[in-house]
Design a protein around this motif. Structure first.
Motif, PDB file in Angstrom:
ATOM      1  N   LEU A   1      59.304  41.297  38.870  1.00 23.78           N
ATOM      2  CA  LEU A   1      60.447  40.504  39.307  1.00 23.78           C
ATOM      3  C   LEU A   1      61.171  41.268  40.407  1.00 23.78           C
ATOM      4  CD1 LEU A   1      62.434  38.093  38.969  1.00 23.78           C
ATOM      5  CD2 LEU A   1      63.662  39.504  37.286  1.00 23.78           C
ATOM      6  N   TRP A   2      61.233  40.677  41.584  1.00 18.90           N
ATOM      7  CA  TRP A   2      61.923  41.307  42.707  1.00 18.90           C
ATOM      8  C   TRP A   2      63.382  41.595  42.331  1.00 18.90           C
ATOM      9  CZ3 TRP A   2      60.534  43.316  47.314  1.00 18.90           C
ATOM     10  CH2 TRP A   2      61.539  43.559  48.250  1.00 18.90           C
ATOM     11  N   GLY A   3      63.782  42.850  42.437  1.00 20.21           N
ATOM     12  CA  GLY A   3      65.141  43.239  42.081  1.00 20.21           C
ATOM     13  C   GLY A   3      65.335  43.510  40.601  1.00 20.21           C
TER      14      GLY A   3
ATOM     15  N   PHE B   1      62.099  42.536  30.814  1.00 24.19           N
ATOM     16  CA  PHE B   1      61.900  41.093  30.987  1.00 24.19           C
ATOM     17  C   PHE B   1      61.595  40.728  32.436  1.00 24.19           C
ATOM     18  CE2 PHE B   1      64.756  41.754  27.387  1.00 24.19           C
ATOM     19  CZ  PHE B   1      64.009  41.157  26.382  1.00 24.19           C
ATOM     20  N   GLY B   2      61.538  41.715  33.301  1.00 27.87           N
ATOM     21  CA  GLY B   2      61.212  41.516  34.705  1.00 27.87           C
ATOM     22  C   GLY B   2      61.641  42.733  35.495  1.00 27.87           C
ATOM     23  N   ILE B   3      60.713  43.321  36.268  1.00 26.81           N
ATOM     24  CA  ILE B   3      61.016  44.587  36.926  1.00 26.81           C
ATOM     25  C   ILE B   3      60.183  44.708  38.199  1.00 26.81           C
ATOM     26  CG2 ILE B   3      59.232  45.979  35.764  1.00 26.81           C
ATOM     27  CD1 ILE B   3      61.563  48.066  35.262  1.00 26.81           C
ATOM     28  N   ASP B   4      60.741  45.374  39.215  1.00 29.86           N
ATOM     29  CA  ASP B   4      59.947  45.639  40.416  1.00 29.86           C
ATOM     30  C   ASP B   4      59.486  47.092  40.399  1.00 29.86           C
ATOM     31  OD1 ASP B   4      62.120  47.159  41.378  1.00 29.86           O
ATOM     32  OD2 ASP B   4      62.873  45.540  42.642  1.00 29.86           O
ATOM     33  N   CYS B   5      58.705  47.479  41.418  1.00 33.53           N
ATOM     34  CA  CYS B   5      58.052  48.792  41.365  1.00 33.53           C
ATOM     35  C   CYS B   5      59.044  49.945  41.327  1.00 33.53           C
ATOM     36  CB  CYS B   5      57.076  48.948  42.530  1.00 33.53           C
ATOM     37  SG  CYS B   5      57.823  49.001  44.174  1.00 33.53           S
ATOM     38  N   SER B   6      60.076  49.894  42.176  1.00 35.93           N
ATOM     39  CA  SER B   6      61.042  50.991  42.210  1.00 35.93           C
ATOM     40  C   SER B   6      62.044  50.907  41.056  1.00 35.93           C
ATOM     41  CB  SER B   6      61.777  51.005  43.550  1.00 35.93           C
ATOM     42  OG  SER B   6      62.380  49.753  43.822  1.00 35.93           O
ATOM     43  N   GLY B   7      62.296  49.683  40.559  1.00 33.03           N
ATOM     44  CA  GLY B   7      63.126  49.541  39.368  1.00 33.03           C
ATOM     45  C   GLY B   7      62.452  50.169  38.162  1.00 33.03           C
ATOM     46  N   PHE B   8      61.121  50.047  38.110  1.00 31.90           N
ATOM     47  CA  PHE B   8      60.342  50.646  37.026  1.00 31.90           C
ATOM     48  C   PHE B   8      60.426  52.172  37.059  1.00 31.90           C
ATOM     49  CE2 PHE B   8      55.981  52.333  36.006  1.00 31.90           C
ATOM     50  CZ  PHE B   8      56.126  52.314  34.621  1.00 31.90           C
ATOM     51  N   THR B   9      60.158  52.765  38.217  1.00 28.97           N
ATOM     52  CA  THR B   9      60.214  54.226  38.308  1.00 28.97           C
ATOM     53  C   THR B   9      61.630  54.728  38.051  1.00 28.97           C
ATOM     54  OG1 THR B   9      60.445  54.045  40.723  1.00 28.97           O
ATOM     55  CG2 THR B   9      58.237  54.421  39.851  1.00 28.97           C
TER      56      THR B   9
ATOM     57  N   VAL C   1      55.663  52.034  44.965  1.00 37.52           N
ATOM     58  CA  VAL C   1      55.703  53.317  44.269  1.00 37.52           C
ATOM     59  C   VAL C   1      55.212  53.118  42.841  1.00 37.52           C
ATOM     60  CG1 VAL C   1      58.122  52.973  43.560  1.00 37.52           C
ATOM     61  CG2 VAL C   1      57.165  55.298  43.654  1.00 37.52           C
ATOM     62  N   GLY C   2      54.602  54.165  42.285  1.00 34.79           N
ATOM     63  CA  GLY C   2      54.154  54.126  40.899  1.00 34.79           C
ATOM     64  C   GLY C   2      54.163  55.524  40.309  1.00 34.79           C
ATOM     65  N   ILE C   3      54.028  55.605  38.994  1.00 39.53           N
ATOM     66  CA  ILE C   3      54.042  56.876  38.279  1.00 39.53           C
ATOM     67  C   ILE C   3      52.611  57.297  37.961  1.00 39.53           C
ATOM     68  CG2 ILE C   3      54.826  58.087  36.202  1.00 39.53           C
ATOM     69  CD1 ILE C   3      57.101  56.038  36.016  1.00 39.53           C
ATOM     70  N   LEU C   4      52.233  58.488  38.405  1.00 35.19           N
ATOM     71  CA  LEU C   4      50.902  59.000  38.110  1.00 35.19           C
ATOM     72  C   LEU C   4      50.828  59.468  36.662  1.00 35.19           C
ATOM     73  CD1 LEU C   4      50.264  60.964  41.406  1.00 35.19           C
ATOM     74  CD2 LEU C   4      49.021  58.934  40.629  1.00 35.19           C
ATOM     75  N   LEU C   5      49.803  59.022  35.956  1.00 35.32           N
ATOM     76  CA  LEU C   5      49.539  59.493  34.599  1.00 35.32           C
ATOM     77  C   LEU C   5      48.682  60.756  34.641  1.00 35.32           C
ATOM     78  CD1 LEU C   5      48.820  56.045  32.902  1.00 35.32           C
ATOM     79  CD2 LEU C   5      50.954  57.356  32.873  1.00 35.32           C
ATOM     80  N   ASN C   6      47.863  60.854  35.674  1.00 34.05           N
ATOM     81  CA  ASN C   6      47.016  62.014  35.953  1.00 34.05           C
ATOM     82  C   ASN C   6      46.495  61.832  37.373  1.00 34.05           C
ATOM     83  OD1 ASN C   6      44.711  60.201  35.670  1.00 34.05           O
ATOM     84  ND2 ASN C   6      45.002  60.430  33.462  1.00 34.05           N
ATOM     85  N   ASP C   7      45.455  62.559  37.772  1.00 32.00           N
ATOM     86  CA  ASP C   7      44.958  62.424  39.144  1.00 32.00           C
ATOM     87  C   ASP C   7      43.963  61.274  39.321  1.00 32.00           C
ATOM     88  OD1 ASP C   7      42.820  63.479  37.798  1.00 32.00           O
ATOM     89  OD2 ASP C   7      42.518  65.180  39.147  1.00 32.00           O
ATOM     90  N   GLU C   8      43.821  60.436  38.283  1.00 33.79           N
ATOM     91  CA  GLU C   8      42.894  59.308  38.377  1.00 33.79           C
ATOM     92  C   GLU C   8      43.526  57.964  38.025  1.00 33.79           C
ATOM     93  OE1 GLU C   8      39.592  60.251  35.872  1.00 33.79           O
ATOM     94  OE2 GLU C   8      38.667  61.584  37.358  1.00 33.79           O
ATOM     95  N   HIS C   9      44.699  57.995  37.388  1.00 35.58           N
ATOM     96  CA  HIS C   9      45.305  56.739  36.935  1.00 35.58           C
ATOM     97  C   HIS C   9      46.803  56.703  37.252  1.00 35.58           C
ATOM     98  CE1 HIS C   9      41.629  56.990  34.427  1.00 35.58           C
ATOM     99  NE2 HIS C   9      41.608  55.682  34.640  1.00 35.58           N
ATOM    100  N   ILE C  10      47.270  55.489  37.553  1.00 32.61           N
ATOM    101  CA  ILE C  10      48.667  55.269  37.898  1.00 32.61           C
ATOM    102  C   ILE C  10      49.190  54.067  37.124  1.00 32.61           C
ATOM    103  CG2 ILE C  10      48.045  53.796  39.881  1.00 32.61           C
ATOM    104  CD1 ILE C  10      50.521  54.944  41.312  1.00 32.61           C
ATOM    105  N   ILE C  11      50.439  54.124  36.694  1.00 35.33           N
ATOM    106  CA  ILE C  11      51.100  52.984  36.077  1.00 35.33           C
ATOM    107  C   ILE C  11      52.158  52.499  37.057  1.00 35.33           C
ATOM    108  CG2 ILE C  11      52.662  54.509  34.760  1.00 35.33           C
ATOM    109  CD1 ILE C  11      52.687  52.299  32.566  1.00 35.33           C
ATOM    110  N   HIS C  12      52.135  51.206  37.355  1.00 35.86           N
ATOM    111  CA  HIS C  12      53.017  50.668  38.386  1.00 35.86           C
ATOM    112  C   HIS C  12      53.255  49.183  38.146  1.00 35.86           C
ATOM    113  CE1 HIS C  12      49.667  48.859  41.057  1.00 35.86           C
ATOM    114  NE2 HIS C  12      49.085  49.280  39.950  1.00 35.86           N
ATOM    115  N   ALA C  13      54.277  48.648  38.822  1.00 34.63           N
ATOM    116  CA  ALA C  13      54.617  47.229  38.701  1.00 34.63           C
ATOM    117  C   ALA C  13      54.071  46.483  39.912  1.00 34.63           C
ATOM    118  CB  ALA C  13      56.121  47.048  38.593  1.00 34.63           C
ATOM    119  N   SER C  14      53.039  45.695  39.686  1.00 34.73           N
ATOM    120  CA  SER C  14      52.433  44.876  40.740  1.00 34.73           C
ATOM    121  C   SER C  14      51.839  43.646  40.062  1.00 34.73           C
ATOM    122  CB  SER C  14      51.349  45.656  41.486  1.00 34.73           C
ATOM    123  OG  SER C  14      50.751  44.879  42.497  1.00 34.73           O
ATOM    124  N   GLY C  15      52.567  42.545  40.116  1.00 38.20           N
ATOM    125  CA  GLY C  15      52.192  41.375  39.321  1.00 38.20           C
ATOM    126  C   GLY C  15      52.737  41.507  37.911  1.00 38.20           C
ATOM    127  N   LYS C  16      52.500  42.660  37.329  1.00 29.85           N
ATOM    128  CA  LYS C  16      53.052  43.070  36.039  1.00 29.85           C
ATOM    129  C   LYS C  16      52.948  44.594  36.001  1.00 29.85           C
ATOM    130  CE  LYS C  16      48.614  42.706  33.635  1.00 29.85           C
ATOM    131  NZ  LYS C  16      47.874  42.095  32.508  1.00 29.85           N
TER     132      LYS C  16
END
Length: 253
Positions: free
Chosen positions: A144-146, A151-159, A208-223
């Motif tokens: 969710l933009w902004g 219940f709804g979050i954008d990429c930088s709101g998540f981080t 932007v997203g949060i790295l879990l390690n050097d192979e995987h990232i958790i981020h908000a894109s679609g969900k």
């Protein structure tokens, strides 16, 4: 100067004083702001937490005195993950469902006062240092933009939300967050909690997203989801292609 404070679960912040204007961010329960301008139905504000400016409805907050505002800046306590946390509003026996990152700065015991209103907090209170657990608690939250909540979050709101519970105040937008922290030379040196930033064709940071390690990232894109990442960027198994171009990596802890 005049100040206000959010006494609702969440207030939408808009780019212009109009209900049809885009939501640029949200103000969460207990967060304070400086009031810049009044109109008949809207108030332009700048948040104290992340210095973000926008418009909110003038019926969606209560005023905050100068002394209380100074006290607020000295005391920080945020809601963690855990059981759904609620605030019972004593005056009318109603319940607010509070999003992660809500501020409980005016709290004594399990009672929180905002203006003249008294709330009894029900659920987990305090900080949790398990970034992996907190980040993954947002999995499948819709984009969710902004947005700044489950219940709804954008990429930088998540981080921003996840880092807030680690005691670190990130700025609101991805391009602003990229100015914080210290640079990491390459992805193979990354660790849990590093932030990866991505740019568009013009070189502007847009994700932007949060790295879990050097192979995987958790981020908000679609969900909010976990994707693979390499030196080129984020690779979506679902779409079978790269979706974001890696620009830089920053470390904060």
């Amino acid at each position: 100067m005049e100040y206000g404070i959010c006494n609702l679960a969440v207030i939408p912040m808009r780019a212009e004083p109009n209900e049809r204007s885009e939501q640029v961010s949200q103000i969460l329960f207990g967060e304070a702001f400086e009031i810049l301008e009044w109109t008949e139905n809207w108030v332009q504000v700048t948040t104290i937490f992340d210095n973000y400016t926008g418009w909110i409805g003038r019926m969606q907050f209560v005023m905050l005195g100068h002394m209380a505002q100074k006290q607020l800046k000295q005391k920080e306590l945020y809601l963690t993950h855990g059981a759904v946390t609620q605030a019972w509003k004593v005056a009318d026996n109603s319940v607010l469902y509070l999003p992660i990152g809500s501020s409980l700065s005016f709290m004594k015991g399990t009672t929180c006062h905002i203006g003249n209103e008294k709330f009894e907090i029900i659920g987990d209170i305090g900080k949790n240092n398990d970034m992996d657990f907190v980040a993954k608690s947002f999995l499948n939250a819709p984009y969710l933009w902004g947005g700044r909540t489950h219940f709804g979050i954008d990429c930088s709101g998540f981080t921003q939300a996840v880092f807030r519970l680690q005691g670190y105040d990130l700025k609101r937008d991805a391009s602003l967050q990229a100015e914080q922290g210290r640079s990491i030379a390459s992805l193979d040196k990354a660790k849990l909690g590093d932030l990866a930033f991505f740019d568009n064709a013009e070189g502007k940071i847009t994700h932007v997203g949060i790295l879990l390690n050097d192979e995987h990232i958790i981020h908000a894109s679609g969900k909010v989801k976990i994707d693979s990442i390499d030196e080129k960027g984020i690779y979506s198994e679902q779409l079978q292609r790269y979706t974001h171009n890696l620009k830089l990596i920053k470390r904060f802890f």
